[in-house]
Structures are given as structure tokens and as C-alpha cells.
Design an enzyme around this catalytic site. Structure first.
Site, PDB file in Angstrom:
ATOM      1  N   ASP A 128      39.759  41.128  31.903  1.00 13.51           N
ATOM      2  CA  ASP A 128      40.256  39.755  31.861  1.00 13.51           C
ATOM      3  C   ASP A 128      39.486  38.827  32.800  1.00 13.51           C
ATOM      4  O   ASP A 128      38.860  39.268  33.756  1.00 13.51           O
ATOM      5  CB  ASP A 128      41.766  39.705  32.173  1.00 13.51           C
ATOM      6  CG  ASP A 128      42.127  40.364  33.497  1.00 13.51           C
ATOM      7  OD1 ASP A 128      41.491  41.359  33.875  1.00 13.51           O
ATOM      8  OD2 ASP A 128      43.051  39.859  34.169  1.00 13.51           O
ATOM      9  N   GLU A 172      44.030  42.280  35.438  1.00 15.17           N
ATOM     10  CA  GLU A 172      43.759  42.348  36.875  1.00 15.17           C
ATOM     11  C   GLU A 172      44.079  41.024  37.545  1.00 15.17           C
ATOM     12  O   GLU A 172      44.552  40.983  38.668  1.00 15.17           O
ATOM     13  CB  GLU A 172      42.297  42.729  37.120  1.00 15.17           C
ATOM     14  CG  GLU A 172      41.993  43.124  38.562  1.00 15.17           C
ATOM     15  CD  GLU A 172      41.740  41.948  39.497  1.00 15.17           C
ATOM     16  OE1 GLU A 172      41.917  42.094  40.711  1.00 15.17           O
ATOM     17  OE2 GLU A 172      41.354  40.858  39.005  1.00 15.17           O
TER      18      GLU A 172
HETATM   19 ZN   LIG Z   1      37.922  40.511  39.689  1.00 14.49          ZN
END
Ligand SMILES: [Zn+2]
Length: 422
Positions: free
Chosen positions: A108, A173
Site C-alpha cells: 500500500d 502498512e
Molecule cells: Zn513504508
């Protein structure tokens, strides 16, 4: 010897690395938290690329090579789930109980922010002056691409791979890891074995000198003081929550004098207790406030017991309650403890050596302020180090990846993995 060969190999693949960056930048994986669709499209493009360019090579070289996708349900995302991708390369001769070397990067990216601040289209990678511009090019595609080409170097140069190599590309994340590594550890624990080690190349310094091995425990607390509201001309009829809260805040700010242990891995080398957010109370000057709310950000050295800190805070609250006749409520907004990875262990030593060979500097194990993606891994008992060489452009407009960093980090990863004997 192998360092030179790896260097030459990685250099020969430079344009392929840039092409992969372009492919990935064009498919932004944005979290549903900010209205994005999640990681599926990017994951599928990556899987297709890996199938064609990595899995086939590994099989030709006689390895067991597979790609698997772990889906974590998330109704807000495309297809109702968040995919994390695992690319495994195993030595067929090895018994499959041997532990794994994981390199974990994330799929992401954060949104581009203010478009007008970008000089190029954030989702179309542009190569200029040794840099690749675009959202995600540094955070975390630089390391993602490095890890793939490190694996290719090991395979194509016939370097010995005595452990099982696992490239892990996680979802979620940027928004807290709940649908990424945390879910993998909690709900798919069978993926990981005792003795597995992790390189998390998602943080570091421009000169490559920082190997993050530990972080402070994090505790965010909300304090609500309740007194009795009244007219400011008759304070004798009320209980001023603002005054009581003010004494409390000053006492909490000096907790560092009580919990004064130091640890030179960290900057600063002590625990910190920082009153931060303060809520507004009454809107007018002539009212004694009946309620006072503030927050404290505590970052506590791993050797200090969080429960001990918390009970000290409780006893301070009791004293203030008694003195002012108020009621104080503590709410834990966030609490993460983190076990450190040994800074003199095999993993850290091997990484120091590889960085030394490629960058010609002595990297140092360090601790940081807390709340990184390595904490859940360390808390499950795995050794995990965070290292990469970055221009510190993450999340900024005109984010870029320095192509040299991408190449040299790939060399470091190849050296490191080819030397892991497990
Ligand atoms: Zn990162």
C-alpha cells in the site's frame, strides 16, 4: 568475490528494476480508510510479474518456488478482502522444517496529498537525474523491488541458499497493519516458524547507517478530570477541574524523574512522558470549568515495565483527586509493548557486515521512538531488523527513490540472504 558478482548482476538488471517500479507506481494501492480500493490490483500485477520473471527462474534452478495469497476480510475493500502475497523459494533438498529468512515490504501507499505540489503525475513514475519520481517509489517500492532482484541475483549467480527465502508483500502498512502483518501473525500463525528472522526494509537513513533493532513501548493516555462547574464569582461552590488537571499534567510531565533508566541505543536515551493534546473547556471566562481533558504520549524504554508506570500514574491521580476533591478517569487510547531484537545477534552482525561491504560504512544498531511495523514481529519472539537506505521522501510530494539506493540495497540483501545458514 560474491559481492563483486552480485554488484555486476544487479547493475545489469537496472532497467528491469526501473520498469518494475513504473508498473507498480501506475497501480496505487490505497487503503479503504481514505476511500481507496485496497491492494488487489497491485497484488495481481506483482504476482503476474513474479510468475514470469522470478518463479520460472527459481524452478529452472531446481528450487521449489511458489506464490500464495493470504486474504484478510475487509468489506470496505475491493473483493471484500486485503491481500498479502508470499513468494517462497525453497531448497528442495532441505527438510521443510528449516526456518525462513523473510524480507517484508508493503504494497500500500499513502495518497498523493495536494496535487498542485507535485511536479509530475504521482501515479506515473518519471526517471530523472538518477531518481524515480512518483508516489510509493521510495515507500515502499524501492525495497520491494530490491528484495526481488536480490532473490534473482542469488538464483542466477548460483549462490548457496541454505534457508528458505520468503518475500512477503503485505497489505495495510500505512493504516496500522490490522489487515496486514498483525492479521497474518494472529490468524495465520502457521506461516511462521520458530527461528524465522525478518528484514523489514522500510525505514533508515540516507547514509544507510541505521539498523533499527528496538523501539520504545508506546502508551497514549487520556485523562478526564471531573469537578463541579459553577460561576467564577463563587469558586467556593464548585471544584475547578482545570486547576486539578493542571497539577496532574505537571506531575505527569515529570514522570521521567521517577522512571529514569537510560539506554544508549535510543535517541533520546530515556523514557519520555509528553502531555500533548488538550481539549477546550468552557467557552466563557466567567465559569469555573467542571471538566478538564488532556492526553499524554508516553514512550518507554523496553526495560521499563509498563504496568509499573501505569500504577504510578494511577497513584498520582489518586493524590490529585484527594487534594482537589475531583474525580479523574484514565483511558488507554493506545498501548504497544515491544521486545527488542538482540543488537549483538547473528542477524544484526551479518547485516552490519553486508552494509559495510556495499556502502563502506559502519552501520549501528539503534532504537527508535515506537510504533513501527516490526513490533508485532518482535513481540511474537522473532528477530526483526528495520533497515534500508532512503532519501527520506516518504509521504512527501515529489516522492522519489534514488536508483543507486535501490541497487545497492539489493546487493546488501543478496549478500545477507546468501550468508544465512539455518
Ligand atoms: Zn513504508
Amino acid at each position: 568475490m560474491s559481492a563483486e558478482k552480485i554488484k555486476a548482476y544487479i547493475k545489469s538488471r537496472k532497467s528491469d528494476m526501473i520498469e518494475l517500479q513504473k508498473l507498480l507506481t501506475a497501480i496505487p494501492a490505497l487503503a479503504p480508510d481514505i476511500g481507496g480500493k485496497g491492494e488487489w490490483q497491485k497484488a495481481e500485477a506483482l504476482i503476474a510479474w513474479l510468475d514470469e520473471n522470478l518463479i520460472s527462474v527459481a524452478k529452472d534452478k531446481g528450487y521449489n518456488a511458489t506464490i500464495s495469497v493470504i486474504e484478510v476480510p475487509d468489506q470496505r475493500a475491493e473483493r471484500g478482502s486485503r491481500p498479502s502475497v508470499i513468494c517462497s523459494i525453497d531448497n528442495i533438498d532441505k527438510d521443510n522444517n528449516s526456518s525462513s529468512f523473510w524480507i517484508m515490504t508493503h504494497l500500500d501507499v499513502v495518497p498523493p496529498g495536494e496535487y498542485s505540489l507535485w511536479e509530475t503525475d504521482p501515479f506515473s513514475a518519471v526517471v530523472k537525474d538518477g531518481k524515480i519520481y512518483g508516489r510509493g517509489t521510495e515507500d515502499n517500492q524501492q525495497s520491494l523491488v530490491s528484495s526481488i532482484f536480490a532473490a534473482l541475483a542469488i538464483l542466477e549467480l548460483d549462490l548457496e541458499l541454505t534457508c528458505s527465502l520468503k518475500l512477503l508483500f503485505v497489505a495495510d502498512e500505512e493504516f496500522g497493519n490490522e489487515y496486514g502483518i498483525i492479521a497474518l501473525l494472529e490468524q495465520h500463525g502457521e506461516l511462521f516458524k520458530e527461528g524465522d528472522v525478518f528484514l523489514v526494509p522500510d525505514g533508515g537513513l540516507p547514509d544507510s547507517s541505521m539498523i533499527e533493532v528496538a523501539e520504545k513501548s508506546l502508551m497514549w493516555l487520556k485523562f478526564t478530570t471531573r469537578g463541579v462547574q459553577c460561576h467564577a464569582s463563587r469558586p467556593d461552590l464548585g471544584k475547578n477541574a482545570f486547576v486539578a488537571g493542571s497539577e496532574l499534567v505537571v506531575r505527569l510531565a515529570s514522570l521521567g524523574e521517577i522512571f529514569s533508566t537510560t539506554n544508549e541505543l535510543f535517541t533520546p536515551p530515556f523514557s519520555t512522558f509528553v502531555p500533548s493534546k488538550k481539549m477546550a473547556n468552557v467557552p466563557n471566562i466567567n465559569t469555573v470549568p467542571g471538566e478538564d481533558v488532556f492526553y499524554v504520549d508516553c514512550r518507554i524504554l523496553p526495560e521499563v515495565d509498563l504496568d509499573e508506570v501505569y500504577s504510578k500514574i494511577e497513584s498520582i491521580c489518586k493524590e490529585v483527586e484527594k487534594k482537589y476533591g475531583v474525580e479523574i478517569n484514565i483511558e488507554t487510547v493506545h498501548r504497544i509493548t515491544s521486545l527488542p531484537t538482540p543488537s549483538d545477534g547473528k542477524l544484526v552482525k551479518a547485516l552490519e557486515e553486508a552494509i559495510g561491504e556495499v556502502y563502506g560504512i559502519r552501520a549501528k544498531p539503534m532504537g527508535i521512538g515506537g510504533g513501527t511495523v516490526a513490533a508485532p514481529l518482535r513481540n511474537k519472539g522473532f528477530e526483526a531488523v528495520v533497515w534500508s537506505t532512503v532519501g527520506e521522501m516518504a509521504h512527501q510530494p515529489n516522492e522519489y527513490c534514488l536508483i543507486d539506493n535501490m541497487l545497492r540495497d539489493a546487493e546488501v540483501m543478496a549478500l545477507l540472504v546468501s550468508r544465512c545458514h539455518r
